[in-house]
Each structure stands twice: as structure tokens, then as C-alpha cells.
Design an enzyme around this catalytic site. Structure first.
Site, mmCIF file in Angstrom:
data_model
loop_
_atom_site.group_PDB
_atom_site.id
_atom_site.type_symbol
_atom_site.label_atom_id
_atom_site.label_comp_id
_atom_site.label_asym_id
_atom_site.label_seq_id
_atom_site.Cartn_x
_atom_site.Cartn_y
_atom_site.Cartn_z
ATOM 1 C CB THR A 11 5.538 -9.071 -3.136
ATOM 2 O OG1 THR A 11 5.495 -9.852 -4.312
ATOM 3 C CG2 THR A 11 6.366 -7.784 -3.122
ATOM 4 C CB VAL A 12 3.809 -8.108 1.483
ATOM 5 C CG1 VAL A 12 3.978 -7.446 2.973
ATOM 6 C CG2 VAL A 12 3.291 -7.050 0.406
ATOM 7 C CE LYS A 100 -4.130 -4.019 0.295
ATOM 8 N NZ LYS A 100 -3.147 -3.968 -0.663
ATOM 9 C CB VAL A 127 -5.155 2.055 4.286
ATOM 10 C CG1 VAL A 127 -5.359 3.197 3.363
ATOM 11 C CG2 VAL A 127 -6.156 1.106 4.422
ATOM 12 N N GLY A 129 0.014 1.200 1.860
ATOM 13 C CA GLY A 129 1.377 0.765 1.892
ATOM 14 C C GLY A 129 2.275 1.245 2.978
ATOM 15 C CB ILE A 131 1.425 6.336 3.498
ATOM 16 C CG1 ILE A 131 2.007 6.338 2.090
ATOM 17 C CG2 ILE A 131 1.096 7.693 3.817
ATOM 18 C CD1 ILE A 131 0.770 7.105 0.885
ATOM 19 N N GLY A 182 5.343 -3.852 -14.084
ATOM 20 C CA GLY A 182 5.131 -4.668 -12.863
ATOM 21 C C GLY A 182 4.236 -3.924 -11.922
ATOM 22 C CD GLU A 185 -1.302 -8.184 -9.447
ATOM 23 O OE1 GLU A 185 -1.051 -9.544 -9.718
ATOM 24 O OE2 GLU A 185 -0.880 -7.832 -8.353
ATOM 25 C CE LYS A 200 -4.812 0.091 -1.186
ATOM 26 N NZ LYS A 200 -3.921 0.407 -2.280
HETATM 27 N N1 HSE Z 1 -2.260 -2.817 -6.451
HETATM 28 C C1 HSE Z 1 -2.128 -1.529 -5.270
HETATM 29 C C2 HSE Z 1 -1.729 -0.337 -6.073
HETATM 30 C C3 HSE Z 1 -1.105 -1.972 -4.560
HETATM 31 O O1 HSE Z 1 -1.647 -0.351 -7.238
HETATM 32 O O2 HSE Z 1 -1.951 0.612 -5.270
HETATM 33 C C4 HSE Z 1 -1.610 -2.399 -3.196
HETATM 34 O O3 HSE Z 1 -2.948 -2.112 -2.708
#
Ligand code: HSE
Length: 403
Positions: A11-12, A100, A127, A129, A131, A182, A185, A200
Site C-alpha cells: 500500500t505505502v 514504525k 508516526v 502517517g 501528519i 478496511g 487487519e 509510535k
Molecule cells: N493500523 C494503523 C492505524 C495504521 O490504524 O492507525 C498505521 O500505523
């Protein structure tokens, strides 16, 4: 021209490729030169992908190519990601990551290795995403002594809590909804058990306080034990339940780092942070409180932070951007049991029994049905003091109050 290799086309990683290609002109202008995607490493085949000519399966092709300046690691985990990151840094390439888990567990070693090799190891996307928080904390707020960092660092759990609070869904129903959308997980434990938030806050603590804090040093509690009775009582007391990561510097220089659900007053800006949004408050001695808010996950928000790091390296190629800290250790942390706070307690007792046990000025308590009662303590105390007062009473739920 600066050449980039992406490790891992998930994804990233695919988001990074899209952002680099989609914003090529403006990125070149802002980074003072063209940034070219030369390789993508992935074990899978992508024959119809627009980037198909970039794919390789052997990391040695990237490691051995002196034209590659920057490696973007978006594999995740601490297996191949650690091996390839070490080898890229050893080969004199800067590394940018959103991983992370790797930074939280091996950040000390990897930042030191980057320093020795005169290259960069940057991880803004690890940390929050999209931001901006790593760079503001390490640069813009550098003149402050940081006193505390706390925040909502996981979008999935914030979504689940929001749905419990707003729609009255049970934890299980809200988790199922988060999975259908989604966000969570199939194995949601890294999110719901607090491990993602723990990694984080450990990274933020290392940057703010200068020593590595390992995730196993940070007591971590998730949200799976929270019931609608807790949510209802919090609401009636004018508070919201939020999963917070906290790093608090004590007067002796040790840092208390932990993750746990808290009751947050409606007047606190964190209470208004809903759905998958994240927010982080940094308290500095000169600036007071600063809050960072936005999308803490997702393909393009996270990719935008990765690409900004790539541009930063490209602009400063040959000039290492120092981001490092000292090794951790037992003496870097203090136990969460030393922290005093007010408490929320739900117990298998009547409201009167609970009030009498907690003593002092009587806290507001109320029955929550079927032989249970809940209340907030008026007095701040340690968890040990609370447990002594509650000896003989079966507690069903205990959470700190954020004051
Ligand atoms: N699974 C994480 C969240 C995303 O829900 O914030 C990335 O760390």
C-alpha cells in the site's frame, strides 16, 4: 538527478511510486532537481503495472548500483526490512521509511549507522502517517525542554471507540465494521491491543527525550476490555474514552512511557478527534501545548510523508541530516506505577460500597446495572494506592482520567 529505489510494493510503496510520478514536476522544482524512481523491489510480479520496468527481485541489484542515492523501505516488520536497511546504509545510501516497528526496535542502531556512514535515516511517516510530527518535534520545537507528549496514535482503535460512543455498537461489532471498511487487519491485535500506538510513542519519546525507549519497556493496554457500560458512564461524566500513548518526563530525567485507555474531558481537543483521525499534543516548557492533527494512516497521506523525506534528502545530498539519540536502558524509564492520576473504576459492588472504599470526598458514583457501579475518584493517586483502597472489591474496569 537523484535515483530512488522502493523496497516493497504494498500500500505505502505503491503510493510512494504514484506520488513521485504524479507530482514529478513540482517535486523536481521543490527538491532542486529531478527525483527518478529507478528500482522497485518485490517478490511478486506486476506485468501490467505502469512501473513494470523498475521491478527487481534481488536486493543486490540495488545495493550494488552506485547510482542509487535513496532507498525507500516500505516492507514493514523487522526481518528483510532490517537486513536491507543495514545493507543500504552500509553501502552509503540514505534510507527513508514508514516502518514504525523497525524504528521503534532498531532506531538507535540504524540512526547511529547512518551517522557513521554520513547518510540519512528518516522516518517522518512512521508516526501519524501523513501528519508532520517527527520534523516539528526534532526541529521546530528543538529549543524547548519537552515535558510530555500524548495522543491518539492509532486510527483503527479511534474508529472503534468512536462507533461505540456514537452508535452504541459493542466492541466486537465496531471491530467487525472497522474490518469491513478496511481499517482493521484480519488479525487486529497490533491495533486493538495497543502495540502499534506503543511503537509510535516510543519513537516520539526517543526524539523528544534523547534515549531509545524499547516497546517492551512501555506497559501497553488496548481497548478490547472496554464495554458500553464504561462508554455510558464516561459520557454521563462529560468524558470520552480514548486510547492514548503517553511519554512523560520526570524531574529526575527518567521518562514514563505507556499506552492505555483514558477518560478525556469533553473540553480537551483530543475528545473531538474522531473516526480514523490521529492527534498528538506536545507540551514544551516555552511553547506550552501544541497539537498535531490529521490522517494517521492510508496510502497517499503516508506516501506524502515518505516522499517529503525523500525530497529532504535529495535537497541535502552529501549533508547528513542528524536525527539520532542515545542507547536506552533500565535507567531511562520509570515505571507507570509511580504516576499519580485520578481514576475511573467500574466494580462488582453497589455505588455506596464503591464510594466508601474510595473514601475521602465522596466521588460521584452510579449503578450501571446488574450489581455494578462506576465512579471517578476526586483524588489523584497511584495505581498501588487505588488497589489498596479497593482491596476486597472486584474491579471490572479501571482507567486513568486525563487531567
Ligand atoms: N493500523 C494503523 C492505524 C495504521 O490504524 O492507525 C498505521 O500505523
Amino acid at each position: 538527478m537523484v535515483n530512488v529505489a522502493i523496497l516493497g510494493f504494498g500500500t505505502v510503496g505503491s503510493g510512494v511510486a504514484e506520488v513521485l510520478a504524479g507530482h514529478e514536476g513540482s517535486i523536481a522544482r521543490k527538491a532542486d532537481g529531478l527525483i527518478r524512481l529507478k528500482y522497485i523491489l518485490d517478490v511478486r510480479d506486476f506485468p501490467d503495472n505502469p512501473f513494470r520496468d523498475c521491478f527487481v527481485k534481488d536486493f543486490a541489484a540495488i545495493e550494488g548500483d552506485p547510482a542509487v542515492d535513496i532507498v525507500v523501505e516500505t516492507i514493514g516488520g523487522t526481518g528483510a526490512a532490517l537486513d536491507f536497511t543495514r545493507r543500504a546504509l552500509e553501502a552509503g545510501k540514505s534510507v527513508v521509511t514508514s516502518n514504525k516497528e523497525l524504528v521503534a526496535t532498531h532506531g538507535y542502531e540504524l540512526t547511529r549507522l547512518a551517522k557513521e556512514r554520513g547518510v540519512c535515516y528518516l522516518f517522518e511517516a512512521s508516526v501519524g502517517g501523513g501528519i508532520p510530527i517527527i520534523r516539528p518535534l526534532s526541529q521546530c520545537l528543538a529549543a524547548n525542554e519537552i515535558l510530555e507528549i500524548y495522543g491518539i496514535l492509532n486510527g483503527t482503535t479511534n474508529y472503534i471507540l468512536t462507533r461505540m460512543i456514537r452508535a452504541g455498537l459493542s466492541f466486537d461489532a465496531a471491530l467487525k465494521e472497522a474490518q469491513e471498511k478496511g481499517y482493521a487487519e484480519r488479525d487486529p491485535s497490533a491495533d486493538v491491543d495497543g502495540h502499534d500506538a506503543c511503537r509510535k510513542i516510543c519513537i516520539l519519546a526517543a526524539i523528544a527525550f534523547g534515549r531509545h525507549i524499547y516497546p517492551e519497556q512501555a506497559p501497553t493496554e488496548g481497548i478490547s476490555g472496554i464495554s458500553l457500560a464504561d462508554v455510558d458512564y464516561a459520557e454521563s461524566a462529560g468524558k470520552k474514552i480514548k486510547l492514548l500513548g503517553r511519554a512523560i518526563r520526570r524531574e529526575d530525567g527518567r521518562v514514563c512511557v505507556y499506552v492505555a485507555p483514558h477518560l478525556v474531558d469533553h473540553s480537551d481537543p483530543l475528545a473531538g478527534v474522531e473516526d480514523v483521525f490521529n492527534a498528538i499534543t506536545v507540551r514544551g516548557d516555552s511553547i506550552g501545548d501544541v497539537m498535531f492533527y490529521g490522517r494517521g494512516a492510508g496510502k497517499l497521506p503516508t506516501a506524502s510523508a515518505v516522499v517529503a523525506d525523500v525530497m529532504d534528502v535529495a535537497r541535502n545530498l552529501g549533508h547528513r541530516k542528524a536525527l539520532s539519540w542515545d542507547e536506552g536502558g533500565e535507567d531511562a524509564v520509570c515505571g507507570v506505577e509511580e504516576l499519580r492520576s485520578r481514576w475511573y473504576v467500574r466494580a462488582a459492588a453497589s455505588a455506596d460500597e464503591l464510594r466508601i472504599a474510595l473514601g475521602g470526598k465522596l466521588p460521584a458514583g452510579r449503578g450501571t446495572g446488574s450489581g455494578e457501579a462506576a465512579c471517578l475518584t476526586d483524588e489523584a493517586m497511584t495505581r498501588g494506592e487505588l488497589d489498596r483502597k479497593l482491596a476486597g472489591i472486584e474491579t471490572l474496569s479501571v482507567m486513568r482520567v486525563l487531567d
